[in-house]
Design a protein around this motif. Sequence first.
Motif, short mmCIF file in Angstrom:
data_model
loop_
_atom_site.label_atom_id
_atom_site.label_comp_id
_atom_site.label_asym_id
_atom_site.label_seq_id
_atom_site.Cartn_x
_atom_site.Cartn_y
_atom_site.Cartn_z
N GLY A 158 0.83 -1.21 0.00
CA GLY A 158 0.00 0.00 0.00
C GLY A 158 0.86 1.25 0.00
N ASP A 159 0.33 2.32 0.61
CA ASP A 159 1.03 3.61 0.65
C ASP A 159 1.88 3.71 1.91
OD1 ASP A 159 -0.50 4.14 -1.58
OD2 ASP A 159 -1.83 5.56 -0.57
N GLY A 160 3.01 4.40 1.79
CA GLY A 160 3.87 4.61 2.95
C GLY A 160 5.23 5.12 2.53
N LEU A 161 6.20 4.88 3.38
CA LEU A 161 7.57 5.32 3.13
C LEU A 161 8.52 4.14 3.29
CD1 LEU A 161 7.59 8.61 5.25
CD2 LEU A 161 7.42 8.43 2.76
N LEU A 162 9.45 4.04 2.36
CA LEU A 162 10.54 3.07 2.46
C LEU A 162 11.76 3.81 2.98
CD1 LEU A 162 11.98 0.34 1.95
CD2 LEU A 162 12.55 1.25 -0.33
N HIS A 163 12.32 3.33 4.06
CA HIS A 163 13.57 3.89 4.58
C HIS A 163 14.66 2.87 4.31
CE1 HIS A 163 16.54 5.17 7.65
NE2 HIS A 163 16.17 6.34 7.19
N VAL A 164 15.76 3.32 3.72
CA VAL A 164 16.90 2.48 3.39
C VAL A 164 18.07 2.98 4.23
CG1 VAL A 164 18.41 1.63 1.55
CG2 VAL A 164 16.02 2.22 1.04
N PHE A 165 18.71 2.09 4.98
CA PHE A 165 19.80 2.47 5.88
C PHE A 165 20.94 1.48 5.79
CE2 PHE A 165 21.73 2.11 10.18
CZ PHE A 165 22.34 3.36 10.22
N VAL A 166 22.16 2.00 5.70
CA VAL A 166 23.37 1.19 5.68
C VAL A 166 24.09 1.37 7.01
CG1 VAL A 166 25.54 0.73 4.48
CG2 VAL A 166 23.57 1.52 3.19
N PRO A 167 24.12 0.34 7.87
CA PRO A 167 24.75 0.49 9.18
C PRO A 167 26.26 0.27 9.14
CG PRO A 167 23.74 -1.66 9.04
CD PRO A 167 23.44 -0.95 7.74
N HIS A 168 26.93 1.00 8.29
CA HIS A 168 28.38 0.88 8.14
C HIS A 168 29.00 2.27 8.10
CE1 HIS A 168 28.20 -3.43 7.33
NE2 HIS A 168 27.16 -3.18 6.55
#
Length: 134
Positions: free
Chosen positions: A31-41
């Motif tokens: 559905g609708d929303g936000l994708l958060h992409v995070f690199v823990p490096h």
Amino acid sequence: MDSITIDVRTGGSAVVRDLTRECADFCRDRGDGLLHVFVPHATAGVAIIETGAGSDDDLLTALDDLLPRDDRWVHQHGTPGHGRDHVVPAFVAPSMTVPVLGGRLTLGTWQSVCLVDTNVDNPNRQVRLSFLPG
């Protein structure tokens, strides 16, 4: 919020790795929303750029020009010039957010979500994908 971690093998050279398919698969049917992409490096980031037409190589060249892999860096462990890898996330952020509508990323025609990794000392990366429903 729903979240997963994906493992990405980047190899022994600087790379811009397209993660768009993995991101799209994660968001499908949500559905609708936000994708958060995070690199823990401390030595990698994420960027939205065009891939396959040379822009990915141009980005790596620009980083090499801006942040040369030489002995000028105070941070000295690892391969020669590795200190610059620790500066890269100040220029290529370790996170981003992409709007999602109807379970689809709202990227432009030529935009891709990419991992940018210049650290040749660590070929194994993790990327966290998180979906916040709207």
